[in-house]
Design a protein around this motif. Structure first.
Motif, PDB file in Angstrom:
ATOM      1  N   ASN A  13       0.880  -0.998  -0.045  1.00  0.00           N
ATOM      2  CA  ASN A  13      -0.408   0.132   0.111  1.00  0.00           C
ATOM      3  C   ASN A  13       0.350   0.941  -0.146  1.00  0.00           C
ATOM      4  N   MET A  14       1.391   1.795  -1.216  1.00  0.00           N
ATOM      5  CA  MET A  14       1.811   2.774  -1.483  1.00  0.00           C
ATOM      6  C   MET A  14       1.633   4.459  -0.928  1.00  0.00           C
ATOM      7  N   SER A  15       0.028   3.929  -0.317  1.00  0.00           N
ATOM      8  CA  SER A  15      -0.375   5.124   0.347  1.00  0.00           C
ATOM      9  C   SER A  15      -0.150   5.491   2.083  1.00  0.00           C
ATOM     10  N   SER A  16       0.520   4.744   2.186  1.00  0.00           N
ATOM     11  CA  SER A  16       0.346   3.994   4.170  1.00  0.00           C
ATOM     12  C   SER A  16       2.040   5.285   3.723  1.00  0.00           C
ATOM     13  N   VAL A  17       1.466   5.685   5.518  1.00  0.00           N
ATOM     14  CA  VAL A  17       3.088   6.122   5.602  1.00  0.00           C
ATOM     15  C   VAL A  17       4.316   5.702   5.495  1.00  0.00           C
ATOM     16  N   ASP A  18       4.065   4.371   5.956  1.00  0.00           N
ATOM     17  CA  ASP A  18       5.822   3.589   6.297  1.00  0.00           C
ATOM     18  C   ASP A  18       5.901   3.188   4.997  1.00  0.00           C
ATOM     19  N   ARG A  19       5.339   2.828   3.763  1.00  0.00           N
ATOM     20  CA  ARG A  19       5.389   2.638   2.486  1.00  0.00           C
ATOM     21  C   ARG A  19       5.259   4.028   1.328  1.00  0.00           C
ATOM     22  N   GLY A  20       5.862   4.910   1.805  1.00  0.00           N
ATOM     23  CA  GLY A  20       6.020   6.136   1.225  1.00  0.00           C
ATOM     24  C   GLY A  20       5.087   7.807   1.691  1.00  0.00           C
ATOM     25  N   GLY A  21       3.344   7.021   1.644  1.00  0.00           N
ATOM     26  CA  GLY A  21       2.632   7.593   1.867  1.00  0.00           C
ATOM     27  C   GLY A  21       2.363   8.486   0.510  1.00  0.00           C
ATOM     28  N   TRP A  22       2.254   8.079  -0.727  1.00  0.00           N
ATOM     29  CA  TRP A  22       1.966   9.088  -2.316  1.00  0.00           C
ATOM     30  C   TRP A  22       1.207   9.344  -2.243  1.00  0.00           C
ATOM     31  N   SER A  23       0.314  10.364  -3.012  1.00  0.00           N
ATOM     32  CA  SER A  23      -0.989  10.503  -3.075  1.00  0.00           C
ATOM     33  C   SER A  23      -0.648  11.543  -4.250  1.00  0.00           C
ATOM     34  N   ALA A  24      -2.253  11.847  -4.802  1.00  0.00           N
ATOM     35  CA  ALA A  24      -1.721  12.254  -6.779  1.00  0.00           C
ATOM     36  C   ALA A  24      -2.919  13.422  -6.299  1.00  0.00           C
ATOM     37  N   THR A  25      -2.405  14.318  -6.871  1.00  0.00           N
ATOM     38  CA  THR A  25      -3.412  15.391  -6.952  1.00  0.00           C
ATOM     39  C   THR A  25      -3.459  15.999  -8.865  1.00  0.00           C
ATOM     40  N   ALA A  26      -4.118  16.794  -9.205  1.00  0.00           N
ATOM     41  CA  ALA A  26      -4.252  17.174 -10.681  1.00  0.00           C
ATOM     42  C   ALA A  26      -3.872  18.671 -10.548  1.00  0.00           C
ATOM     43  N   ASP A  27      -2.924  18.832 -11.751  1.00  0.00           N
ATOM     44  CA  ASP A  27      -2.700  20.042 -12.127  1.00  0.00           C
ATOM     45  C   ASP A  27      -2.764  20.567 -13.217  1.00  0.00           C
ATOM     46  N   GLU A  28      -3.564  21.505 -12.510  1.00  0.00           N
ATOM     47  CA  GLU A  28      -4.286  22.414 -13.735  1.00  0.00           C
ATOM     48  C   GLU A  28      -3.285  22.898 -15.134  1.00  0.00           C
ATOM     49  N   ALA A  29      -3.004  24.217 -13.934  1.00  0.00           N
ATOM     50  CA  ALA A  29      -2.458  25.055 -14.710  1.00  0.00           C
ATOM     51  C   ALA A  29      -1.707  24.645 -15.863  1.00  0.00           C
ATOM     52  N   ALA A  30      -0.675  23.820 -15.284  1.00  0.00           N
ATOM     53  CA  ALA A  30       1.133  22.825 -15.483  1.00  0.00           C
ATOM     54  C   ALA A  30       0.244  21.341 -16.501  1.00  0.00           C
ATOM     55  N   GLY A  31      -1.381  21.359 -17.154  1.00  0.00           N
ATOM     56  CA  GLY A  31      -1.478  19.828 -17.307  1.00  0.00           C
ATOM     57  C   GLY A  31      -1.066  18.693 -16.959  1.00  0.00           C
ATOM     58  N   ARG A  32      -0.894  18.132 -15.572  1.00  0.00           N
ATOM     59  CA  ARG A  32      -0.015  17.332 -15.509  1.00  0.00           C
ATOM     60  C   ARG A  32      -0.108  16.834 -13.863  1.00  0.00           C
ATOM     61  N   ILE A  33       0.311  16.063 -13.685  1.00  0.00           N
ATOM     62  CA  ILE A  33      -0.736  15.310 -12.111  1.00  0.00           C
ATOM     63  C   ILE A  33       0.770  15.831 -11.162  1.00  0.00           C
ATOM     64  N   VAL A  34       0.389  15.824 -10.120  1.00  0.00           N
ATOM     65  CA  VAL A  34       2.151  16.234  -8.983  1.00  0.00           C
ATOM     66  C   VAL A  34       1.217  15.268  -8.064  1.00  0.00           C
ATOM     67  N   LEU A  35       3.139  13.976  -7.647  1.00  0.00           N
ATOM     68  CA  LEU A  35       2.258  13.378  -7.246  1.00  0.00           C
ATOM     69  C   LEU A  35       3.372  13.550  -5.838  1.00  0.00           C
ATOM     70  N   THR A  36       3.061  13.302  -4.636  1.00  0.00           N
ATOM     71  CA  THR A  36       3.372  13.888  -3.440  1.00  0.00           C
ATOM     72  C   THR A  36       3.716  12.846  -2.200  1.00  0.00           C
ATOM     73  N   SER A  37       4.741  12.553  -1.476  1.00  0.00           N
ATOM     74  CA  SER A  37       5.233  11.493  -0.641  1.00  0.00           C
ATOM     75  C   SER A  37       5.712  11.952   0.953  1.00  0.00           C
ATOM     76  N   ASN A  38       4.623  11.293   1.930  1.00  0.00           N
ATOM     77  CA  ASN A  38       5.114  12.067   3.031  1.00  0.00           C
ATOM     78  C   ASN A  38       5.440  10.719   3.678  1.00  0.00           C
ATOM     79  N   GLY A  39       7.075  10.471   3.582  1.00  0.00           N
ATOM     80  CA  GLY A  39       6.921   8.968   4.389  1.00  0.00           C
ATOM     81  C   GLY A  39       8.208   9.178   5.416  1.00  0.00           C
ATOM     82  N   TYR A  40       9.036   7.803   5.558  1.00  0.00           N
ATOM     83  CA  TYR A  40       9.543   8.239   7.238  1.00  0.00           C
ATOM     84  C   TYR A  40      11.483   7.583   6.298  1.00  0.00           C
ATOM     85  N   SER A  41      10.591   6.642   5.781  1.00  0.00           N
ATOM     86  CA  SER A  41      11.720   6.080   4.557  1.00  0.00           C
ATOM     87  C   SER A  41      12.268   6.454   3.326  1.00  0.00           C
ATOM     88  N   LYS A  42      13.410   6.675   3.265  1.00  0.00           N
ATOM     89  CA  LYS A  42      13.763   6.827   1.761  1.00  0.00           C
ATOM     90  C   LYS A  42      13.587   6.234   0.379  1.00  0.00           C
TER      91      LYS A  42
END
Length: 450
Positions: A164-193
């Motif tokens: 589960n890549m959305s859990s903190v111990d697996r990176g905490g990855w989530s996606a949002t739409a960046d309409e202005a730039a025509g892309r999606i941004v992936l954000t990670s909140n996780g403690y292990s590099k």
């Protein structure tokens, strides 16, 4: 002070029927050398300030003074006195104060971000991402999908499969739409590099921000000693680690029920915190019972944080720490300047303004507390709003209509780094000081000293 009444003992003080009608500033009980403040909004100097007193700016005197907490009445506070903070401790001539205003909620370290582009929404397709150098996630989107659809598909993919890549111990990855730039941004909140590394295998182009540092999974390089990678707190029994008792009432409440039920002998000086039933009846706790009369004595004598302490994180200075990291900034994936360490930045940004006056408590004069400062701030705080009158700090905050500091209502960050992926905070569930992951949001309660 308008008047000083002197009494030989408590009985003489209690029998003085004129005392309350005169609203005297102070009464001295000679037998115990005890000072009692009898009036309303009694103002004293710094030398007489104590825990729970309200620091105020006295416009008449042109200086910071203190209203004795037990005499505080917000409704009767003169317009010439502007509340600034509450005293939570004294250290010699230094008075430690905490902010009146509601705390902010911040990450300790800023999130890691990348962007995905060069996909074909009109035709539909598949994007394959690799995480941690080995885990692949497939994102499928249909012809005519929008950026929001693609972001939703990415979030669904992160939650499926064996990892589960959305859990903190697996990176905490989530996606949002960046309409202005025509892309999606992936954000990670996780403690292990390792879990926050990402590669686009096919179907899209991955772009990193100019500063590709993952602040949540790296040492600041500024707070620990040269070559040091781990910090600790020391318990009274000499154990060094990431956790030690902080708030007495909550610590006892939690561990009496949730401590360990041992299956082998627990000696003095053990890292193991046993529960109350085991302490009182287990054959494996005989050595503990021989040393301590009851469970509370054992818990506080063995596992409370050592204070004062000559070891570990207790030696760090909150003001110095915050100054080192609070103003560091980087350019995020959207091209905006952001703080590398938001909790420290939020503390520096806090300030109290008094019109036409410089008090010394404006923005830049406050900091994120150290482990020692947060210990002093929360050690004696009560757990419920109904108990604020027996807690001088919360009593004053409550009388002023400000956000209280109930020990179990919020976990608060310190400015002390624990290791690569963690920093110290108060843990509201257990009543402990705890080194926990930098990638979660907790409360910031700025402090200062006078």
């Amino acid at each position: 002070m308008s008047q000083v009444n002197k009494y030989t003992d408590r009985a003489a003080y209690a029998s003085d029927t004129d005392r309350l009608s005169t609203q005297s500033a102070v009464s001295l009980i000679a037998s115990d050398n005890e000072i009692i403040y009898d009036g309303v909004n009694i103002v004293v100097g710094k030398d007489a300030a104590s825990v729970g007193d309200c620091a105020v700016y006295d416009k008449t005197a042109g200086a910071i003074r203190f209203v004795k907490g037990e005499t505080l009445s917000a409704a009767q506070l003169p317009a010439t006195l502007t509340p600034l903070a509450v005293v939570y401790a004294r250290q010699g001539d230094k008075v430690l104060i905490v902010s009146l205003d509601s705390p902010t909620i911040s990450l300790w370290a800023y999130s890691y971000e990348v962007a995905l582009s060069d996909f074909d929404l009109a035709a539909g397709g598949t994007i394959v991402l690799k995480f941690a150098d080995s885990i692949e996630k497939t994102i499928t989107y249909t012809a005519g999908a929008t950026l929001s659809d693609l972001a939703a598909a990415a979030n669904a993919a992160f939650k499926t499969g064996e990892v589960n890549m959305s859990s903190v111990d697996r990176g905490g990855w989530s996606a949002t739409a960046d309409e202005a730039a025509g892309r999606i941004v992936l954000t990670s909140n996780g403690y292990s590099k390792s879990w926050t590394t990402i590669e686009a295998m096919s179907g899209a182009t991955l772009t990193t921000r100019p500063d590709d540092t993952n602040y949540q999974a790296a040492l600041t390089g500024l707070l620990l000693d040269e070559g040091q990678t781990v910090e600790y707190v020391r318990r009274k029994n000499g154990v060094n680690g990431t956790r030690a008792g902080m708030n007495s009432e909550l610590f006892l409440q939690y561990y009496s029920a949730n401590g360990t039920a041992p299956t082998s002998n627990v000696p003095l000086g053990s890292e193991t915190i046993v529960n109350q039933a085991s302490f009182e009846g287990s054959q494996f706790c005989a050595e503990l019972r021989a040393a301590y009369a009851d469970y509370a004595s054992y818990l506080f004598g063995e596992h409370m944080a050592q204070y004062p302490s000559a070891y570990g994180a207790m030696l760090r200075d909150g003001r110095t720490n915050t100054a080192k990291i609070g103003r560091l900034r980087f350019t995020d994936i959207y091209g905006q300047s952001k703080p590398c360490y938001p909790a420290a930045a939020a503390a520096l940004e806090y300030g109290v303004a008094v019109e036409s006056t410089t008090t010394g408590l404006e923005a830049g004069s406050w900091w994120l507390p150290s482990v020692e400062e947060l210990y002093l701030l929360l050690h004696d705080r009560v757990l419920t709003a109904g108990d604020v009158e027996r807690d001088p700090v919360n009593r004053t905050l409550s009388r002023l209509g400000k956000a209280t500091l109930l020990a179990n209502s919020a976990s608060c960050w310190t400015s002390c780094e624990g290791d690569i992926g963690s920093a110290f905070m108060s843990y509201r569930i257990e009543g402990v000081m705890f080194s926990y992951v930098k990638c979660i949001s907790q409360y910031v309660r700025p402090v200062a000293a006078l």
